[in-house]
Scaffold this active site. Sequence first.
Site, PDB file in Angstrom:
ATOM      1  N   HIS A  43       0.679  -0.915   0.507  1.00 54.13           N
ATOM      2  CA  HIS A  43      -0.302  -0.371  -0.006  1.00 54.13           C
ATOM      3  C   HIS A  43       1.038   1.354   0.418  1.00 54.13           C
ATOM      4  O   HIS A  43       0.762   1.828   1.050  1.00 54.13           O
ATOM      5  CB  HIS A  43      -0.519  -0.095   1.251  1.00 54.13           C
ATOM      6  CG  HIS A  43      -2.153   0.777   1.129  1.00 54.13           C
ATOM      7  ND1 HIS A  43      -3.255   0.775   1.694  1.00 54.13           N
ATOM      8  CD2 HIS A  43      -2.059   2.294   0.803  1.00 54.13           C
ATOM      9  CE1 HIS A  43      -4.014   2.050   1.650  1.00 54.13           C
ATOM     10  NE2 HIS A  43      -3.350   2.764   0.791  1.00 54.13           N
ATOM     11  N   GLU A  70      -2.421  -1.545  -3.148  1.00 53.21           N
ATOM     12  CA  GLU A  70      -3.947  -1.248  -2.692  1.00 53.21           C
ATOM     13  C   GLU A  70      -3.021   0.281  -2.540  1.00 53.21           C
ATOM     14  O   GLU A  70      -2.454   0.782  -2.566  1.00 53.21           O
ATOM     15  CB  GLU A  70      -4.022  -1.409  -0.982  1.00 53.21           C
ATOM     16  CG  GLU A  70      -4.486  -2.678  -0.340  1.00 53.21           C
ATOM     17  CD  GLU A  70      -4.432  -2.801   0.226  1.00 53.21           C
ATOM     18  OE1 GLU A  70      -5.236  -3.539   0.858  1.00 53.21           O
ATOM     19  OE2 GLU A  70      -4.202  -2.726   1.176  1.00 53.21           O
ATOM     20  N   HIS A 190      -7.515  -4.937   7.520  1.00 58.44           N
ATOM     21  CA  HIS A 190      -7.854  -3.883   8.551  1.00 58.44           C
ATOM     22  C   HIS A 190      -8.374  -4.707  10.077  1.00 58.44           C
ATOM     23  O   HIS A 190      -9.319  -5.321   9.995  1.00 58.44           O
ATOM     24  CB  HIS A 190      -8.774  -3.052   8.240  1.00 58.44           C
ATOM     25  CG  HIS A 190      -8.047  -1.924   8.939  1.00 58.44           C
ATOM     26  ND1 HIS A 190      -7.385  -1.105   8.052  1.00 58.44           N
ATOM     27  CD2 HIS A 190      -8.276  -1.355  10.509  1.00 58.44           C
ATOM     28  CE1 HIS A 190      -6.814   0.036   8.739  1.00 58.44           C
ATOM     29  NE2 HIS A 190      -7.585   0.079   9.997  1.00 58.44           N
TER      30      HIS A 190
END
Length: 237
Positions: A43, A70, A190
């Site tokens: 990410h 991401e 998450h």
Amino acid sequence: MTKLSVNINKIATLRNSRGGDVPNVVQFAMDVQRFGAQGITIHPRPDERHIRYQDAYDLKPIITTEFNIEGNPIPKFIDLVLDTKPTQVTLVPDAEDAITSNAGWDTIKHKSFLQEVIKEFKNNGIRTSIFVDPDLHQIEGAKETGTDRIELYTEAYAHQYKIGNKNGIEPYMECAGLANTLQLGINAGHDLSLDNIQFFKENITGLLEVSIGHALVAESLYLGIENVVQMYLHKLR
């Protein structure tokens, strides 16, 4: 079996803290794949405070599983994804100063923008996923964007599970049911951990993939990375 994609941002954070190349993110990605992980997630953020844009290019040749990138689809990010052509791109509406991802897309408000970006990625053969809160309206909106998958934002579930409220899974179950009806693939991520992952997996029908980084790396400090990867794989079967 739900696939485990290991987010290696925390390895890059540790590397960057000393300004060198230890630990090496490419070697770490190779190792966790060898240990059984079925994907690698990165990410990159605009300030490159952990994963650097160059890391995406360095990682691409050595990933033998699935490569998931991401991020917020700003022009620089879009160019990176089109250059590297990962297996999957996951769109996340991060503010530039966000410490970590803290909300899903408003798929209704940003429908036109998401449609445009997703079409570009899909035209280049890249599977698309969008980060969403466990809200039925947002799942319906996600379908309208043309995305292949959604990634359920699981922070709320993880918090409720930690305080003993297993009913916190219910909005996720409802959203998964709707996503399956709409033929949207389901990913999640998450704050998922060894403590809460099995209960989540057992209750989310059609869960294709989880992306786990922070907890997995923290747990590995005590238990060892190879052991932890195997523990996740066991819980996801």
